[in-house]
Design a protein around this motif. Structure first.
Motif, PDB file in Angstrom:
ATOM      1  N   LEU A 232       0.828  -1.205   0.000  1.00 23.17           N
ATOM      2  CA  LEU A 232       0.000   0.000   0.000  1.00 23.17           C
ATOM      3  C   LEU A 232       0.862   1.255   0.000  1.00 23.17           C
ATOM      4  O   LEU A 232       0.532   2.244  -0.662  1.00 23.17           O
ATOM      5  N   ALA A 233       1.967   1.222   0.724  1.00 24.63           N
ATOM      6  CA  ALA A 233       2.864   2.377   0.745  1.00 24.63           C
ATOM      7  C   ALA A 233       3.389   2.685  -0.652  1.00 24.63           C
ATOM      8  O   ALA A 233       3.468   3.856  -1.054  1.00 24.63           O
ATOM      9  N   LYS A 234       3.727   1.649  -1.397  1.00 27.93           N
ATOM     10  CA  LYS A 234       4.249   1.857  -2.754  1.00 27.93           C
ATOM     11  C   LYS A 234       3.158   2.350  -3.702  1.00 27.93           C
ATOM     12  O   LYS A 234       3.405   3.190  -4.569  1.00 27.93           O
ATOM     13  N   ILE A 235       1.951   1.832  -3.545  1.00 23.94           N
ATOM     14  CA  ILE A 235       0.846   2.270  -4.401  1.00 23.94           C
ATOM     15  C   ILE A 235       0.511   3.731  -4.140  1.00 23.94           C
ATOM     16  O   ILE A 235       0.358   4.531  -5.071  1.00 23.94           O
ATOM     17  N   ALA A 236       0.379   4.080  -2.863  1.00 23.40           N
ATOM     18  CA  ALA A 236      -0.025   5.447  -2.513  1.00 23.40           C
ATOM     19  C   ALA A 236       1.063   6.460  -2.834  1.00 23.40           C
ATOM     20  O   ALA A 236       0.776   7.582  -3.247  1.00 23.40           O
ATOM     21  N   ASP A 237       2.305   6.093  -2.607  1.00 21.33           N
ATOM     22  CA  ASP A 237       3.453   6.967  -2.896  1.00 21.33           C
ATOM     23  C   ASP A 237       3.255   8.344  -2.266  1.00 21.33           C
ATOM     24  O   ASP A 237       3.432   9.375  -2.908  1.00 21.33           O
ATOM     25  N   HIS A 238       2.883   8.326  -0.987  1.00 22.92           N
ATOM     26  CA  HIS A 238       2.667   9.563  -0.241  1.00 22.92           C
ATOM     27  C   HIS A 238       3.700   9.608   0.874  1.00 22.92           C
ATOM     28  O   HIS A 238       3.804   8.666   1.671  1.00 22.92           O
ATOM     29  N   PRO A 239       4.506  10.662   0.986  1.00 20.06           N
ATOM     30  CA  PRO A 239       5.626  10.648   1.932  1.00 20.06           C
ATOM     31  C   PRO A 239       5.224  10.418   3.376  1.00 20.06           C
ATOM     32  O   PRO A 239       5.908   9.683   4.102  1.00 20.06           O
ATOM     33  N   VAL A 240       4.127  11.030   3.822  1.00 19.48           N
ATOM     34  CA  VAL A 240       3.721  10.865   5.220  1.00 19.48           C
ATOM     35  C   VAL A 240       3.177   9.462   5.455  1.00 19.48           C
ATOM     36  O   VAL A 240       3.503   8.800   6.449  1.00 19.48           O
ATOM     37  N   LEU A 241       2.351   8.984   4.530  1.00 17.71           N
ATOM     38  CA  LEU A 241       1.817   7.629   4.685  1.00 17.71           C
ATOM     39  C   LEU A 241       2.943   6.604   4.631  1.00 17.71           C
ATOM     40  O   LEU A 241       2.951   5.641   5.414  1.00 17.71           O
ATOM     41  N   SER A 242       3.889   6.788   3.730  1.00 16.85           N
ATOM     42  CA  SER A 242       5.000   5.837   3.622  1.00 16.85           C
ATOM     43  C   SER A 242       5.782   5.757   4.923  1.00 16.85           C
ATOM     44  O   SER A 242       6.155   4.664   5.374  1.00 16.85           O
ATOM     45  N   GLU A 243       6.033   6.900   5.542  1.00 13.68           N
ATOM     46  CA  GLU A 243       6.772   6.902   6.809  1.00 13.68           C
ATOM     47  C   GLU A 243       5.957   6.238   7.913  1.00 13.68           C
ATOM     48  O   GLU A 243       6.481   5.446   8.706  1.00 13.68           O
ATOM     49  N   LEU A 244       4.665   6.562   7.975  1.00 14.54           N
ATOM     50  CA  LEU A 244       3.806   5.946   8.983  1.00 14.54           C
ATOM     51  C   LEU A 244       3.787   4.426   8.818  1.00 14.54           C
ATOM     52  O   LEU A 244       3.971   3.677   9.789  1.00 14.54           O
ATOM     53  N   LEU A 245       3.567   3.966   7.600  1.00 10.61           N
ATOM     54  CA  LEU A 245       3.470   2.525   7.379  1.00 10.61           C
ATOM     55  C   LEU A 245       4.801   1.822   7.616  1.00 10.61           C
ATOM     56  O   LEU A 245       4.820   0.668   8.062  1.00 10.61           O
ATOM     57  N   SER A 246       5.902   2.501   7.353  1.00 10.90           N
ATOM     58  CA  SER A 246       7.204   1.873   7.620  1.00 10.90           C
ATOM     59  C   SER A 246       7.383   1.642   9.121  1.00 10.90           C
ATOM     60  O   SER A 246       7.964   0.625   9.540  1.00 10.90           O
ATOM     61  N   ARG A 247       6.891   2.557   9.939  1.00 12.72           N
ATOM     62  CA  ARG A 247       6.990   2.396  11.394  1.00 12.72           C
ATOM     63  C   ARG A 247       6.087   1.259  11.875  1.00 12.72           C
ATOM     64  O   ARG A 247       6.465   0.474  12.745  1.00 12.72           O
ATOM     65  N   ILE A 248       4.893   1.191  11.301  1.00 10.10           N
ATOM     66  CA  ILE A 248       3.991   0.089  11.640  1.00 10.10           C
ATOM     67  C   ILE A 248       4.599  -1.235  11.200  1.00 10.10           C
ATOM     68  O   ILE A 248       4.559  -2.235  11.936  1.00 10.10           O
ATOM     69  N   MET A 249       5.188  -1.266  10.018  1.00 11.65           N
ATOM     70  CA  MET A 249       5.775  -2.502   9.496  1.00 11.65           C
ATOM     71  C   MET A 249       6.891  -3.027  10.389  1.00 11.65           C
ATOM     72  O   MET A 249       7.028  -4.247  10.552  1.00 11.65           O
ATOM     73  N   ARG A 250       7.682  -2.144  10.950  1.00 12.57           N
ATOM     74  CA  ARG A 250       8.760  -2.606  11.826  1.00 12.57           C
ATOM     75  C   ARG A 250       8.196  -3.365  13.029  1.00 12.57           C
ATOM     76  O   ARG A 250       8.744  -4.387  13.454  1.00 12.57           O
ATOM     77  N   GLN A 251       7.093  -2.853  13.567  1.00 15.60           N
ATOM     78  CA  GLN A 251       6.488  -3.548  14.698  1.00 15.60           C
ATOM     79  C   GLN A 251       5.790  -4.826  14.264  1.00 15.60           C
ATOM     80  O   GLN A 251       5.866  -5.852  14.949  1.00 15.60           O
ATOM     81  N   GLU A 252       5.123  -4.794  13.115  1.00 15.53           N
ATOM     82  CA  GLU A 252       4.480  -6.012  12.607  1.00 15.53           C
ATOM     83  C   GLU A 252       5.522  -7.099  12.355  1.00 15.53           C
ATOM     84  O   GLU A 252       5.264  -8.289  12.562  1.00 15.53           O
ATOM     85  N   GLY A 253       6.696  -6.691  11.891  1.00 19.70           N
ATOM     86  CA  GLY A 253       7.759  -7.658  11.658  1.00 19.70           C
ATOM     87  C   GLY A 253       8.198  -8.349  12.939  1.00 19.70           C
ATOM     88  O   GLY A 253       8.472  -9.560  12.957  1.00 19.70           O
TER      89      GLY A 253
END
Length: 285
Positions: free
Chosen positions: A150-171
């Motif tokens: 979703l981060a790649k599809i949206a290509d929105h800087p704020v969303l990408s940063e938010l989702l990257s932080r969530i992904m680290r915890q999901e990992g």
């Protein structure tokens, strides 16, 4: 060897969002299909407390390491839901309590009976802990893949940063589940057979039965039916295949195909991924 709770909690806590410019979504809004996926993700993150309720009526409550994990897992997932809700609210979409009340009212019968179902499974199926730890690992792997896509599809800087932080915890969540599942499945043919049976007959994309089926199907088909999304699912399948006794199930690919067919039957087609030009047109810049 299963990950210790001490190691897990060292890196735990609320995903930090105070430095993110949520107001940017007002001037640079997300595409409607991306928002639809975010709504599904918001609902599932907030559903974690109800998943925890189900697991705590199984014999797993006896293991203080596992209950400590559930506590931290639920806390982190709650804040994921909070953050995603802020994105939805910036687009004047329903979020947080009003959305959750409606969802729980819609699903009240399942929510009423699910603790009894899990209580029964926990006592009737001796190898059920291996099932739910493997199930949890698969759900966390697919959630991480969904955020990535979703981060790649949206290509929105704020969303990408938010989702990257969530992904680290999901990992981290996925790693904990998977380490325990691997230990429970290793050299235990009974656990492997029981887990394989439940996955083949009962597993579906996370959220199935918790939110309207079309919303689960839409997110799965939109994010994963082809291209980079399909490659992410290939990686998830490789991880499942690497668990003792679970090679060749092809679980997630099968679920994505079924989701795609469902969306086509209900809505005529799965929307194409917006091009850069289309994203710019939506933002009005």
């Amino acid at each position: 060897m299963a990950t210790s709770i001490e190691k897990f909690q060292e890196q735990g806590g609320r995903a930090q969002t105070d430095d993110l410019d949520f107001e940017s979504f007002r001037t640079d809004p997300l595409h409607a299909d991306v928002l639809r996926c975010l709504g599904y993700m918001h609902d599932i993150e907030y559903q974690t407390v109800l998943y925890m309720r189900e697991l705590l009526v199984t014999p797993a409550w006896k293991d203080p390491q596992f209950t400590a994990f559930l506590t931290l897992w639920n806390y982190e997932e709650y804040w994921h839901g909070q953050a995603l809700g802020r994105v939805l609210a910036m687009h004047d979409r329903p979020a947080h309590d009003p959305r959750l009340v409606a969802m729980r009212r819609w699903n009240k019968r399942t929510l009423f009976w699910s603790p009894l179902v899990f209580w029964s499974l926990g006592r009737a199926v001796k190898k059920f802990p291996a099932v739910h730890m493997t199930w949890g690992a698969i759900n966390e792997w697919t959630a991480n893949a969904a955020y990535n896509r979703l981060a790649k599809i949206a290509d929105h800087p704020v969303l990408s940063e938010l989702l990257s932080r969530i992904m680290r915890q999901e990992g981290r969540h996925a790693a904990y589940y998977a380490s325990y599942a691997r230990d429970m499945l290793q050299d235990d043919r009974r656990a492997q057979k029981v887990t394989s049976w439940f996955l083949r007959h009962k597993w579906d994309v996370v959220g199935s039965g918790d939110v309207p089926k079309i919303e689960t199907s839409f997110a799965a088909a939109y994010l994963f039916r082809s291209g980079d999304g399909a490659e992410l699912i290939d990686r998830v399948e490789d991880r499942i295949d690497a668990l003792p006794g679970l090679a060749g199930l092809n679980l997630v690919r099968t679920a994505i195909r079924a989701a795609t067919e469902h969306v086509i039957a209900e809505e005529g087609a799965v929307p194409s991924i917006p091009t850069v030009a289309e994203r710019v047109a939506v933002s009005g810049t």
